[in-house]
Design an enzyme around this catalytic site. Structure first.
Site, mmCIF file in Angstrom:
data_model
loop_
_atom_site.group_PDB
_atom_site.id
_atom_site.type_symbol
_atom_site.label_atom_id
_atom_site.label_comp_id
_atom_site.label_asym_id
_atom_site.label_seq_id
_atom_site.Cartn_x
_atom_site.Cartn_y
_atom_site.Cartn_z
ATOM 1 C CG ASP A 13 27.312 62.121 9.389
ATOM 2 O OD1 ASP A 13 26.387 63.106 9.921
ATOM 3 O OD2 ASP A 13 28.087 61.849 11.234
ATOM 4 C CG ASP A 15 26.954 67.692 13.592
ATOM 5 O OD1 ASP A 15 27.565 69.157 13.856
ATOM 6 O OD2 ASP A 15 26.002 67.641 12.654
ATOM 7 C CG ASP A 192 30.130 61.130 13.909
ATOM 8 O OD1 ASP A 192 29.626 60.915 13.057
ATOM 9 O OD2 ASP A 192 30.574 60.959 14.984
#
Ligand SMILES: [Mg+2]
Length: 250
Positions: A13, A15, A192
């Site tokens: 991922d 961001d 996240d």
């Protein structure tokens, strides 16, 4: 867990995982070492690195101009294979025109809100105006209802997105895992956010390594505390990610 360089396929991922959040997606600041780090991982793993993100492919390429990496954009609505072939969800783009008009009015009234129009999907960010969270979610829920079941909402950290239903990060990872150079490897996914849970579930099913960044409930069995720890781990193979509480209970 040492970083297993050979035999793994790396799904990352962006961001909140490789870069810290900024008040707008275009304003994130890359760690100076990051492009080189991703390039090194790409080479040492034989090209088995893919970015799996809510950003569009265009936005990914602006962040990582060194190489057009394999990537899934917009939570899997668009995907670029290791051979550079791009596939996009065939959803009717104009279906979102009504939502575009409504959101233009919403942002005009509330400049703290930010619309990220990715053509196939639209994100409404409220990072600069967290007090408008419930308002933003309410507007997007109404727009989703107006569009019907062909569309879904993806909720993330201070963002809510309207997107065609049926694609997610887990499905994107599964598609990569059927293609060279990913096929036959053990998937490793670092993310996240809530939308990354689809990816964690898929990687668990495939017997791979699911690594959650930061606190919070997760299906991932491994954890790293923050972006800096992800970059340090990818650089050196240490420190060892912690097992999540979820995993310890098993
Ligand atoms: Mg993220």
């Amino acid at each position: 867990m040492k970083l297993p360089l050979t035999g793994c396929a790396y799904f990352l991922d962006i961001d909140g995982t490789l870069v810290d959040f900024a008040d707008a997606p275009t304003r994130v600041r890359l760690d100076l070492a990051l492009p080189g780090l991703v390039e090194t991982l790409y080479r040492s793993s034989g090209g088995a690195v893919a970015l799996i993100t809510g950003r569009s492919l265009d936005s990914i390429d602006r962040l990582f101009p060194l190489r057009q990496l394999p990537a899934a954009g917009q939570h899997g609505l668009e995907r670029r294979t290791a051979h550079g072939q791009v596939t996009r969800h065939p959803g009717p783009v104009r279906a979102l025109d009504g939502a575009r008009r409504v959101l233009a009015g919403v942002v005009a009234r509330h400049p703290g809100l930010l619309v990220e129009d990715k053509a196939l999907s639209i994100a409404l960010h409220y990072r600069r105006a967290p007090r408008l969270a419930s308002y933003a979610h309410r507007v997007m829920r109404l727009l989703r209802v107006a569009l019907g079941d062909q569309y879904c909402l993806q909720r993330g950290k201070r963002v809510v997105e309207l997107a065609p239903a049926g694609r997610d990060k887990g499905a994107a990872i599964a598609s990569f895992m059927l293609e060279p150079p990913f096929i036959g490897r053990t998937p490793l996914f670092i993310g996240d956010d809530v939308t990354d849970e689809y990816g964690f579930a898929m990687v668990n099913q495939l017997g791979g390594y699911a690594i959650k960044v930061g606190p919070g409930r997760t299906k991932a069995r491994w954890r790293l505390p923050d972006v800096a720890a992800v970059l340090a781990w990818l650089t050196s193979g240490t420190p060892v990610p912690q097992r999540t509480a979820h995993a310890r209970k098993r």
